[in-house]
Design an enzyme around this catalytic site. Sequence first.
Site, PDB file in Angstrom:
ATOM      1  CG  ASP A   1     -36.541  56.285  25.908  1.00 19.83           C
ATOM      2  OD1 ASP A   1     -36.209  57.421  25.433  1.00 19.83           O
ATOM      3  OD2 ASP A   1     -37.534  55.783  24.978  1.00 19.83           O
TER       4      ASP A   1
ATOM      5  CD  GLU B   1     -29.026  62.076  25.199  1.00 18.11           C
ATOM      6  OE1 GLU B   1     -29.023  61.567  23.964  1.00 18.11           O
ATOM      7  OE2 GLU B   1     -28.963  63.035  25.643  1.00 18.11           O
ATOM      8  CD1 TRP B   2     -35.464  60.940  23.670  1.00 18.89           C
ATOM      9  CD2 TRP B   2     -35.720  62.457  25.391  1.00 18.89           C
ATOM     10  NE1 TRP B   2     -36.479  60.294  24.598  1.00 18.89           N
ATOM     11  CE2 TRP B   2     -36.328  61.198  25.656  1.00 18.89           C
ATOM     12  CE3 TRP B   2     -35.826  63.402  26.287  1.00 18.89           C
ATOM     13  CZ2 TRP B   2     -36.838  61.055  26.954  1.00 18.89           C
ATOM     14  CZ3 TRP B   2     -36.565  63.240  27.560  1.00 18.89           C
ATOM     15  CH2 TRP B   2     -37.208  61.787  28.032  1.00 18.89           C
ATOM     16  N   GLY B   3     -31.075  63.848  22.709  1.00 19.26           N
ATOM     17  CA  GLY B   3     -29.918  65.137  22.609  1.00 19.26           C
ATOM     18  C   GLY B   3     -29.968  65.941  23.720  1.00 19.26           C
TER      19      GLY B   3
ATOM     20  CG  ASP C   1     -39.271  60.570  20.079  1.00 17.51           C
ATOM     21  OD1 ASP C   1     -38.202  60.482  20.404  1.00 17.51           O
ATOM     22  OD2 ASP C   1     -40.458  60.259  20.792  1.00 17.51           O
TER      23      ASP C   1
END
Length: 544
Positions: free
Chosen positions: A155, A198-200, A221
């Site tokens: 993460d 890393e969520w883009g 998310d």
Amino acid sequence: MPPWWLPALLVISYASRSIALENGLAITPPMGWNPYNAFSCDTTEAQYRAAAQSLVNLGLDSLGYNYLNLDCGWQGKERNSTGGFTWSISTIPSGIPALSSYIHSLGLKFGVYSDGGVYACDFVGGTAHYLGSLGYESSDAATFAAWGADYLKYDNCYAVNATDFVDYNPPISIEAHYVTMKDALASTKRPILFSICEWGVQDPARWPTSAVGNSWRISNDIGPPASWDNLFRIINQLVPITQFAQQGAWNDLDLLEVGNSGLTIAEQQTHFAFWAAAKSPLLISTDLTKLSDQALVILRNQRLIAVNQDPLGASIAFRRRYTNDHDVWAGPLADGSTVAIIINWQNASRALSFDLADIGLSSANAVDLITGLSLGKLKGTYIANVDPHGSMALKLTDGVRAPAPRFTYYDAASSTSTLAGGATPRVVNSTITVVGFIGQGGTLTFDHVDGGSAGGIKLLSFDYINADYTFTNTACSNCRNAFVSVNGGTPVEVQMPISGQSWDILYSGYLLSMPGFKPGKVNTVQISNPSAFTPDFYRLGVSN
């Protein structure tokens, strides 16, 4: 050269990912279970064990769902006396090695979770301060390997410092954090699938250091809670990066919401079909002990699982959007067939039309991948009844190619265009100049457009740049609206997804059919938006 129906993305800067992570893993997208959407960071060891047993009892493991992964909340908050990673004894009382052994004893694979920051993510505003791995990558990777880990979800919280919890625009390059952990995992000599989460942020699909992870999250998310708006945001964010999916390296659209509240069964079916065809990892994230029969049917669909696990490893790509009506996506399969996903954007049951020409075909034999029914040979247009926010998922074989349209192009920044109200040219590089600041009173008008000998309806093709990406749901999440009018007629809303996360990545070939053309070079095509900015436009194509 790609077929005419494959829209092109011209990357003016940024290197392209060319090879996959060479660890022999994720040759097809990984499948399994993760607790986050069901339990956030409050999962107990009993729930992990129950989920593992449920994968087996429900027969999901035999369909490929074989990773049982931890998520946030299992970690300790202090390292041991030698600096080693610890677990929460209240959350995992028997210990991680014992839990790993249990999961392996069921024939499943075991996944751990950590973070490339000082602390890990949590669900209490960053106050939990679970252990992160920043600065401890080598020792933590060795610990995970010793515990028997087969998968690491990594993460991105507290990546900048010990006080910056979630940063969608960090002042540092976070790629190095992931490269360091990738190398640390490799040094353990244990095959551990590396899932970048890393969520883009900072566009991981285009990271210059090639092959950092086996999968990378493309967006923020999906939940919890689940919502249709979340799906729309993520689908738009996928548009410019479908070409990067390949064996060993996958666009991760985030965990599945199938089985959770917030989505109707039809929406869950669309969600699963799209994720499968996009070659996203299929990670169930619901309480398997309470799974409904309807959700289980969706998750067990072997036809769609076969599409996801197809050895060619090619994602569906964006083909056509009929704004506020439906999307058309399609891609190739290893046997030479084509998979097509048609999404009903309307929240109403209706007869939905799919024009095969939108994917470059005039006819094909079809199978409904949701029901398994053979549809016979489709010619021209196929019409089916579709539920609100439902979809068609079709496998098309023996396709006959449709004639490719031909376009005459008009540059937005040429002397034959009229810029008004603040619309301004912008030089991207030595060959590309776009027009920006269209909307909010600014307009771009293409003059002297040729309507041919008959005029009437013309197919338009737009090349544009739009880097207005977002990590939250907005009125047009990861897209911008343009309004297109011909010869002063009523403007038509056009919903254009992002072309990338940088204002130098060009999307080519957004298609729109428009009536109202007159014969000859006497037509005008105007782009506007009364309340927001449109993309920056490079050129307009008009079918001959």
